[in-house]
Design an enzyme around this catalytic site. Structure first.
Site, PDB file in Angstrom:
ATOM      1  CG  HIS A  25      -0.264  -0.238   2.522  1.00 20.16           C
ATOM      2  ND1 HIS A  25       0.602   0.686   3.077  1.00 20.16           N
ATOM      3  CD2 HIS A  25      -0.290  -1.277   3.393  1.00 20.16           C
ATOM      4  CE1 HIS A  25       1.051   0.236   4.231  1.00 20.16           C
ATOM      5  NE2 HIS A  25       0.533  -0.973   4.441  1.00 20.16           N
ATOM      6  N   GLY A  27       1.941   3.186   2.245  1.00 20.25           N
ATOM      7  CA  GLY A  27       2.993   3.248   3.265  1.00 20.25           C
ATOM      8  C   GLY A  27       4.254   2.558   2.767  1.00 20.25           C
ATOM      9  CG  HIS A  28       4.184  -1.661   2.125  1.00 18.25           C
ATOM     10  ND1 HIS A  28       2.909  -2.156   2.009  1.00 18.25           N
ATOM     11  CD2 HIS A  28       4.687  -2.176   3.270  1.00 18.25           C
ATOM     12  CE1 HIS A  28       2.644  -2.957   3.041  1.00 18.25           C
ATOM     13  NE2 HIS A  28       3.711  -2.981   3.827  1.00 18.25           N
ATOM     14  N   GLY A 138       8.725   1.851   8.804  1.00 22.85           N
ATOM     15  CA  GLY A 138       7.706   2.859   9.054  1.00 22.85           C
ATOM     16  C   GLY A 138       7.556   3.167  10.535  1.00 22.85           C
ATOM     17  CE  LYS A 140       0.672   0.420  11.262  1.00 24.25           C
ATOM     18  NZ  LYS A 140      -0.008  -0.714  10.787  1.00 24.25           N
ATOM     19  CD  GLN A 144       8.301  -4.044  12.380  1.00 24.05           C
ATOM     20  OE1 GLN A 144       7.687  -5.087  12.559  1.00 24.05           O
ATOM     21  NE2 GLN A 144       8.173  -3.331  11.274  1.00 24.05           N
ATOM     22  CB  SER A 176      -2.612  -1.249   8.273  1.00 24.88           C
ATOM     23  OG  SER A 176      -2.528  -2.607   8.661  1.00 24.88           O
TER      24      SER A 176
HETATM   25  P1  AMP Z   1       4.400  -4.739   6.941  1.00 21.85           P
HETATM   26  O1  AMP Z   1       4.300  -5.219   5.521  1.00 21.85           O
HETATM   27  O2  AMP Z   1       3.091  -4.351   7.548  1.00 21.85           O
HETATM   28  O3  AMP Z   1       5.227  -5.651   7.803  1.00 21.85           O
HETATM   29  O4  AMP Z   1       5.218  -3.371   6.866  1.00 21.85           O
HETATM   30  C1  AMP Z   1       6.451  -3.276   6.199  1.00 21.85           C
HETATM   31  C2  AMP Z   1       7.052  -1.924   6.504  1.00 21.85           C
HETATM   32  O5  AMP Z   1       6.169  -0.899   6.068  1.00 21.85           O
HETATM   33  C3  AMP Z   1       7.297  -1.701   8.005  1.00 21.85           C
HETATM   34  O6  AMP Z   1       8.504  -1.014   8.190  1.00 21.85           O
HETATM   35  C4  AMP Z   1       6.095  -0.844   8.377  1.00 21.85           C
HETATM   36  O7  AMP Z   1       6.345  -0.041   9.519  1.00 21.85           O
HETATM   37  C5  AMP Z   1       5.924  -0.004   7.143  1.00 21.85           C
HETATM   38  N1  AMP Z   1       4.568   0.546   7.088  1.00 21.85           N
HETATM   39  C6  AMP Z   1       3.409  -0.133   7.249  1.00 21.85           C
HETATM   40  N2  AMP Z   1       2.354   0.714   7.190  1.00 21.85           N
HETATM   41  C7  AMP Z   1       2.871   1.952   6.993  1.00 21.85           C
HETATM   42  C8  AMP Z   1       2.300   3.262   6.858  1.00 21.85           C
HETATM   43  N3  AMP Z   1       0.988   3.464   6.911  1.00 21.85           N
HETATM   44  N4  AMP Z   1       3.141   4.312   6.661  1.00 21.85           N
HETATM   45  C9  AMP Z   1       4.474   4.118   6.618  1.00 21.85           C
HETATM   46  N5  AMP Z   1       5.075   2.915   6.743  1.00 21.85           N
HETATM   47  C10 AMP Z   1       4.286   1.853   6.930  1.00 21.85           C
END
Ligand code: AMP
Length: 273
Positions: A25, A27-28, A138, A140, A144, A176
């Site tokens: 999404h 954020g990624h 992130g 967020k 972590q 998310s």
């Molecule tokens: P995930 O795939 O949920 O494990 O997230 C992978 C990376 O993307 C992690 O470093 C998260 O913190 C980051 N991330 C997830 N959601 C967001 C967001 N809304 N904004 C910025 N980074 C994000």
């Protein structure tokens, strides 16, 4: 993957790394864009890491859409997409784990006691495979980010960890992969997390310093939603994650809330002017 990294490094090129669990999404994408901007090559990994899920959590149902993710990766200019399998990452007889003590014990650690052990372990494995110069995480997932920074410092890894701001939907909900679980009513209720955080920022702006008072108002915002059940709301030190009573400089407001069956987290920094 390792050979590609060796080739990049031996030709003097820097590697920016974005580890994810996919269902990509905005954020990624913001992390990928930053990795591209500041490095010669951007590596994106997608791996739904079984060791960070407890039995009964959503490992099996976690959203997986590799075909769509491949398109996003290519559209955002990812140079290398790394898609290891669970068997490759955890072959029969795997027995070594990384445990970051202290900061993993509060907030989400209280509700997901083995979660950060799984996270730290997989991130170290991915770092050793990808050998990045910089890695992007992130804010967020604030706890972590702190865990990864602490592991890098304590284990002398030569990798720069970059924390990036939370990307939100138009109404404030933090992006998310798990937002996809929400039905229409729950999606509306889910905005209460960011509304509660805004409430905390407003209160600090209006000179309220007592954590208890602020948490009380945040609870009211969340409890207004029938579908919402609070795991925790915390106002804590942004470095140690220990609860604080009076905010006298900077604090982290962090919360985890279940909206129906979906567990969402969010946070913001509270700053006293
Ligand atoms: P995930 O795939 O949920 O494990 O997230 C992978 C990376 O993307 C992690 O470093 C998260 O913190 C980051 N991330 C997830 N959601 C967001 C967001 N809304 N904004 C910025 N980074 C994000």
């Amino acid at each position: 993957m390792r050979q590609s990294s060796v080739d990049l490094k031996s030709s003097g090129r820097s590697i920016g790394f974005v580890p994810t669990m996919g269902a990509l999404h905005g954020g990624h994408v913001s992390l990928i864009n930053e990795a591209k901007k500041c490095n010669d090559a951007a590596v994106l990994s997608i791996f739904v890491n079984p060791t960070q899920f407890a039995p009964g959590e959503d490992y099996n149902s976690y959203p997986r859409d590799i075909e769509r993710d491949k398109i996003t990766a290519s559209d955002t200019g990812v140079d290398i997409l790394f898609l290891p399998s669970a068997d490759e990452m955890y072959p029969e007889g795997f027995k070594t784990f990384v445990n970051v003590e202290g900061i993993t014990e509060s907030l989400c650690g209280r509700f997901r006691p083995r979660h950060f052990k799984g996270v730290a372990t997989v991130v170290l494995k991915l770092f050793n495979i990808v050998m990045p110069d910089r890695a992007y995480f992130g804010e967020k997932d604030y706890q972590q980010l702190l865990v990864v920074k602490k592991m890098v410092k304590d284990l002398n890894l030569d990798i720069e960890i970059k924390g990036m701001p939370t990307i939100r939907e138009w109404d404030g909900l933090a992006m998310s992969s798990r937002n996809g679980y929400l039905n229409r009513k729950e999606r509306i209720s889910a905005v209460s997390l960011s509304t509660a955080l805004k409430t905390s920022q407003e209160m600090v702006k209006n000179d309220e310093r007592r954590a208890e008072k602020i948490i009380g108002e945040m609870e009211k915002v969340i409890n207004n939603e029938d579908a919402a059940k609070i795991d925790y709301i915390s106002i804590c030190d942004p470095d140690t994650l220990k609860d604080i009573e009076i905010i006298d400089n900077r604090a982290l407001a962090a919360l985890a809330v279940r909206i129906g069956k979906t567990r969402l987290i969010d946070n913001c920094i509270l700053e006293v002017k």
